[in-house]
Every structure is written in C-alpha cells, then in structure tokens.
Design a protein around this motif. Structure first.
Motif, PDB file in Angstrom:
ATOM      1  N   UNK A  65       0.830  -1.206   0.000  1.00  0.00           N
ATOM      2  CA  UNK A  65       0.000   0.000   0.000  1.00  0.00           C
ATOM      3  C   UNK A  65       0.865   1.257   0.000  1.00  0.00           C
ATOM      4  N   UNK A  66       1.914   1.264   0.805  1.00  0.00           N
ATOM      5  CA  UNK A  66       2.793   2.432   0.867  1.00  0.00           C
ATOM      6  C   UNK A  66       3.463   2.710  -0.462  1.00  0.00           C
ATOM      7  N   UNK A  72      -7.645   7.730   0.372  1.00  0.00           N
ATOM      8  CA  UNK A  72      -7.246   6.634   1.258  1.00  0.00           C
ATOM      9  C   UNK A  72      -5.788   6.771   1.655  1.00  0.00           C
ATOM     10  N   UNK A  73      -5.249   5.712   2.243  1.00  0.00           N
ATOM     11  CA  UNK A  73      -5.847   4.389   2.484  1.00  0.00           C
ATOM     12  C   UNK A  73      -6.952   4.439   3.538  1.00  0.00           C
ATOM     13  N   UNK A  74      -7.872   3.472   3.403  1.00  0.00           N
ATOM     14  CA  UNK A  74      -8.952   3.298   4.356  1.00  0.00           C
ATOM     15  C   UNK A  74      -9.152   1.803   4.570  1.00  0.00           C
ATOM     16  N   UNK A  75      -9.824   1.466   5.642  1.00  0.00           N
ATOM     17  CA  UNK A  75     -10.110   0.066   5.934  1.00  0.00           C
ATOM     18  C   UNK A  75     -11.508  -0.304   5.438  1.00  0.00           C
ATOM     19  N   UNK A  76     -11.600  -1.397   4.678  1.00  0.00           N
ATOM     20  CA  UNK A  76     -12.882  -1.924   4.222  1.00  0.00           C
ATOM     21  C   UNK A  76     -12.888  -3.429   4.435  1.00  0.00           C
ATOM     22  N   UNK A  77     -13.836  -3.905   5.191  1.00  0.00           N
ATOM     23  CA  UNK A  77     -13.919  -5.331   5.535  1.00  0.00           C
ATOM     24  C   UNK A  77     -12.573  -5.840   6.071  1.00  0.00           C
ATOM     25  N   UNK A  78     -11.917  -4.987   6.870  1.00  0.00           N
ATOM     26  CA  UNK A  78     -10.681  -5.371   7.532  1.00  0.00           C
ATOM     27  C   UNK A  78      -9.443  -5.330   6.652  1.00  0.00           C
ATOM     28  N   UNK A  79      -9.545  -4.760   5.469  1.00  0.00           N
ATOM     29  CA  UNK A  79      -8.400  -4.715   4.554  1.00  0.00           C
ATOM     30  C   UNK A  79      -8.077  -3.265   4.179  1.00  0.00           C
ATOM     31  N   UNK A  80      -6.786  -2.936   4.004  1.00  0.00           N
ATOM     32  CA  UNK A  80      -6.431  -1.593   3.556  1.00  0.00           C
ATOM     33  C   UNK A  80      -6.778  -1.404   2.085  1.00  0.00           C
ATOM     34  N   UNK A  81      -7.385  -0.266   1.766  1.00  0.00           N
ATOM     35  CA  UNK A  81      -7.834   0.012   0.399  1.00  0.00           C
ATOM     36  C   UNK A  81      -7.370   1.406  -0.006  1.00  0.00           C
ATOM     37  N   UNK A 112     -11.944   8.397 -15.265  1.00  0.00           N
ATOM     38  CA  UNK A 112     -12.683   8.574 -14.023  1.00  0.00           C
ATOM     39  C   UNK A 112     -13.170   7.293 -13.382  1.00  0.00           C
ATOM     40  N   UNK A 113     -12.822   6.127 -13.947  1.00  0.00           N
ATOM     41  CA  UNK A 113     -13.218   4.850 -13.358  1.00  0.00           C
ATOM     42  C   UNK A 113     -12.419   4.619 -12.081  1.00  0.00           C
ATOM     43  N   UNK A 114     -13.103   4.179 -11.032  1.00  0.00           N
ATOM     44  CA  UNK A 114     -12.440   3.964  -9.744  1.00  0.00           C
ATOM     45  C   UNK A 114     -11.752   2.601  -9.730  1.00  0.00           C
ATOM     46  N   UNK A 115     -10.464   2.628  -9.422  1.00  0.00           N
ATOM     47  CA  UNK A 115      -9.660   1.415  -9.264  1.00  0.00           C
ATOM     48  C   UNK A 115      -9.279   1.314  -7.791  1.00  0.00           C
ATOM     49  N   UNK A 116      -9.673   0.236  -7.141  1.00  0.00           N
ATOM     50  CA  UNK A 116      -9.347   0.013  -5.729  1.00  0.00           C
ATOM     51  C   UNK A 116      -8.167  -0.952  -5.638  1.00  0.00           C
ATOM     52  N   UNK A 117      -7.106  -0.516  -5.004  1.00  0.00           N
ATOM     53  CA  UNK A 117      -5.997  -1.414  -4.703  1.00  0.00           C
ATOM     54  C   UNK A 117      -6.221  -1.939  -3.295  1.00  0.00           C
TER      55      UNK A 117
END
Length: 518
Positions: free
Chosen positions: A88-89, A104-113, A121-126
C-alpha cells in the motif's frame, strides 16, 4: 477451475491515456488487441498478468470522442485489484509521484484500500489482501514483483434491489454471502474473489458511455457449464440470455435483477489460442465473421504506443481527426476528407492503398446535413451554404497550418484527397486559400463556390477523377475550368463508373502521388 471473476470490461474515451495508465502506471501487460466482435471499427484492448490468465483480465472498448457515461443504478462501479498489504505504501507514493487522483488508504472489511481514478474517471481500488502469494505479474521496469498487482480482487455493483441481486449471483454463479457492512453485501467465490453489492436505492440510473464499466464476467468451468446455466436461467425466466463464441472463451450474457450486465465465460481456450505467450498483445485479432482484411481494419483503428515506444500524440485541432503512421513511413503525408455520411475513418483504408508508406491524416466534417457529417451544408442538390463554405475553408486552412507544425508535415510532400463533399471542400479551399494546398486529388468533385475569386494557383497539381455515369459528373467541368484558369496543373480522368469510388480510383491516385509527392 473454481468460481470467480473472469474479466471486467469498461469503456474508454482516449486509448493512449488508457494504455499509459494500465500498462505504464499499474504495470499490467497488454495481452490482446482486437477489433470489436460487434463492430470491427472498435478497438478492444485486454490487460492482464504475464500469461493473460482469467481472473487478471481488465478489458476496454474504445469509444474515441464518445459521450461521457454516468455511473449509477444497474451497473458495476468499481474495480478492485489485489496487492500485498505491505505494498500500500509503495502505491501511495507512486500515485503521488504520478499525479494520480486518489483517496485513502482506508479500511474496508478489515483490509487496507487505496482508491485511484483512471484517466476516464473509473475507480480502481488497490486492496491489500492478507496472505496473498505473488503469482505471475508482468515484470514492469519500475514496479518490484512483491509490490505488483496480482489479480482482480472484485467489483462493486450498484443495485436498488441488493437482496435480489445477491441471491441471483449466489444461485447461478457459485458465489456465497460472507459479510455485510455499511450498506454493502459482500459475496465471495471459492478463490476469494469478491462482489460487493451496494444498496444504491434512490440513486440515479446508470447511462452507458465512456468512463463506465460495461460488464463483469464471472468464471465458468467449460462450455457445458455455460449452457447448463443458460438453461437454468431460461427455466426461471430470468430475462434474455445471449450466448457467444468469443474465440478466447465461450460465454453468455444476462442482466441481474438490478440491471447490471453479467457475463459467464469459460477459462478456455484462453488468450494464447492465436499467439504464443511470449508475443501476447502484439498481433491484431479481427473476428472471422467480418471477413475483413486485417490491414484495412488496422488502419481504421486508433493507434497507440506502449510505454517506451516512440509515440505521436494526436493534437487538439479545429477538426476531429485520426492519424495513422505506418511502420515504414517515408516522410510523405496524405490528408483525407470524406464524403457525405462518412467520418474520420471512412477513407483510411483507401488512403493506405494509395500511399502505403505515407502518414494519413483523416478529418471529420464539422457540419451536419440530414444527420450525416459533411464539410458544409447542402441547400438543394446543386446549391450550397456559401457562408459555411467560407468559414469551413478558413477552419480547414487553420487545421492545415497547425497540423503541419504538430505532425511535422512537409507541404511539398503532402497531398490532399477528397471524395464527393470532401473533394468539393478542397476545390473551394484551393480557390479561397491559394498556395496552402499544393497537391490535391478530387474524386467526384463539382464546383460549389458561387463567387469566382481571382487567384494564382501556379505550382498547384490537381488530379480530378470523374465517373462517366455519375449524376453529378456534368458539374465537374466548372471546377476544372476554374482551377486550370488560375494556373493549376489539372488532369481530369474519366472512369466508366458512377459516384462510387473503387480500385481504378486508387490506382490513379497512387500514380499521382508517386509523380508529384517526393
């Protein structure tokens, strides 16, 4: 093969920026370039890992200069990609250094996103996925293997019927509910791919267009599995189901109850069915049902360069246009102006036959007549909007001057070829802006300019090609008389044809190019 995501398909407006983001920034491999299965003039690119494996594939349909879509109900809205949590870094720093819009980063379902936006403009989540093993990433020159994107993790679907959407996918495609939080129902497959069904009740309806995700494709074991699912969907009256052989996989399409398009695609035969893994992405595939010459299709499709390759960026000029630079460019150029009903791609195969080693610059007329692109409006069959002819000739002159600088065109090595309305535009421009065009091919032309400006066209070479049975052929003599009277070298060849153009026109234009453009 377990259940999961096979690929995700979206729509892009500018293909070069798309390639730069997905190959250059994200480090994916371009594993396939094809003409569209529904439209051979639509470029379709596929990105993935080193082997083009199902579960890593993100594909894009190119709608160059297409209208912007709207993300909303009945549509996938985010693409999630798996990385190791420790990466993530690296991606945060990389996004900052490349000026990529992110949050972000933010936590979603216990995972860093980490959320990014691609050029459309499409959102890509890592997503930092725990215990993720490094698989087969494409070796990007500035992305360490341990930080590389590994596969598709999932997608987010906006639904006003989230319970029905989740139930539909669970019953037919091998996913199961695993969690729920913040208005999102999470479904997971056997290989830990996830579909997040977001309750978007009250949100606006999606509109197709660039910057949107067209569909999510889920994985099927084989063709038999696809056909069994098709039968089950039909038995339950789940809506229209279409099945297709897409060469690289066999699949069906269906809409889930919330309206999102779902594809169900087999793993095989895979991306290497028509080219070896070592050269994936280098060959243009044209679906056989078009019975089209791949080279003619290639010249109509937008060009792009991979990172590190020499490139030429199309500029923002007065006319929408397409540039095609052949591999064996010889320094000559051919500028193309289409006839009524054509566009910037219509004459590209013709131009490639006339001058296979010339850079092609093909324009789209800015006027509209009865719904068709033209270079100026027609008032009757033989009278035309004179004010528009003058203003569009001025715009064409500006385009030529700017294109010469932008693309390095040498006026002495450049010819202009117009057909019908495009030829008439060139005939008017020759009279209104003498000296700007030195070599011109006018196919099925007539004079459209009512005034007769006194000009000097000495040193200008013109080839006219007129159809013997062309209903407009009788009007060709006037433009020939005007241009020759102004000092241009004019040759008018008569062919046993009508208003259409063909191989005889190609040959005459080719001979003209060889004679006057060196």
């Amino acid at each position: 093969m377990s259940s999961g995501i096979h690929h995700i398909t979206a729509i892009t407006r500018k293909i070069q920026a798309n390639v730069d983001f997905y190959v250059g920034f994200l480090g994916l491999r371009l594993v396939k370039r094809t003409a569209g299965f529904e439209d051979a003039d639509q470029l379709h690119l596929v990105y993935g890992d080193a082997s083009g494996a199902p579960g890593t594939l993100i594909t894009f349909l190119a709608w160059e200069d297409g209208s912007q879509g709207r993300v909303g109900l009945g549509q996938a809205a985010e693409i999630a990609l798996s990385i190791r949590p420790e990466a993530i870094g690296f991606w945060l720093t990389r996004a900052l250094s490349h000026n990529i819009q992110m949050s972000g980063p933010a936590q979603e379902f216990g995972e860093p996103v980490l959320r990014l936006k691609d050029p459309d403009g499409i959102i890509i989540k890592l997503v930092g996925e725990a215990e993720l093993e490094v698989q087969d990433p494409w070796p990007a020159r500035d992305i360490p293997a341990g930080d590389a994107i590994q596969r598709i993790r999932g997608a987010t679907i906006f639904s006003e019927k989230p319970a029905e959407t989740a139930d539909f996918i669970t019953r037919h495609f091998g996913f199961r509910p695993v969690a729920e939080a913040g208005g999102v129902r999470r479904l997971a497959s056997d290989v830990a791919d996830v579909l997040d069904i977001r309750d978007a009740g009250g949100f606006w309806t999606a509109a197709p267009g660039t910057g949107t995700i067209d569909h999510v494709a889920l994985r099927a074991a084989d063709q038999a599995a696809v056909e069994r699912t098709a039968a089950a969907l039909a038995a339950e009256a789940e809506g229209d189901v279409n099945m297709h052989d897409r060469t690289y996989f066999y699949s069906l399409y269906v809409r889930e109850p919330g309206g999102a398009l779902i594809e169900y695609a087999t793993d095989g035969p895979g991306m290497t069915v028509d080219e070896p893994q070592e050269t994936l992405g280098s060959k243009l595939f044209v679906p056989a049902h078009f019975r089209a010459d791949p080279e003619e299709v290639r010249v109509r499709l937008p060009q792009f360069s991979l990172p590190g390759e020499e490139r030429m960026t199309e500029r923002d000029l007065p006319f929408i246009h397409r540039v095609h630079r052949p591999e064996n460019a010889d320094g000559t150029a051919l500028v193309l102006l289409h006839g009524t009903g054509g566009n910037e791609t219509s004459l590209l195969p013709f131009g490639a036959r006339v001058a296979p080693n010339a850079m092609l610059v093909s324009l789209r007329g800015r006027s509209t007549d009865e719904g068709y692109p033209r270079f100026f409006r027609r008032l009757t069959m033989t009278s035309f909007d004179q004010k528009e002819i003058v203003t569009e000739a001025e715009a064409l002159a500006a385009f030529i001057e700017e294109a010469n600088a932008a693309y390095g065109l040498d006026p002495a090595k450049t010819a202009f070829l117009g057909y019908s309305n495009g030829a008439n535009m060139l005939g008017a421009a020759l009279q209104l802006h003498p000296g700007l065009i030195r070599n011109a091919v006018l196919l099925r032309a007539m004079n459209v300019l009512e005034g007769a400006p006194k000009v000097d066209l000495a040193g200008t070479n013109v080839l006219m090609v007129t159809g013997q049975s062309d209903p407009y052929g009788a009007y060709a003599a006037e433009i020939e008389k005007r241009l020759a009277g102004a000092g241009a070298s004019v040759e008018n060849r008569l062919l046993p044809s009508g208003h259409d153009i063909g191989l005889a026109d190609v040959e005459l234009a080719r001979q003209f190019m060889e004679k006057v453009v060196r």
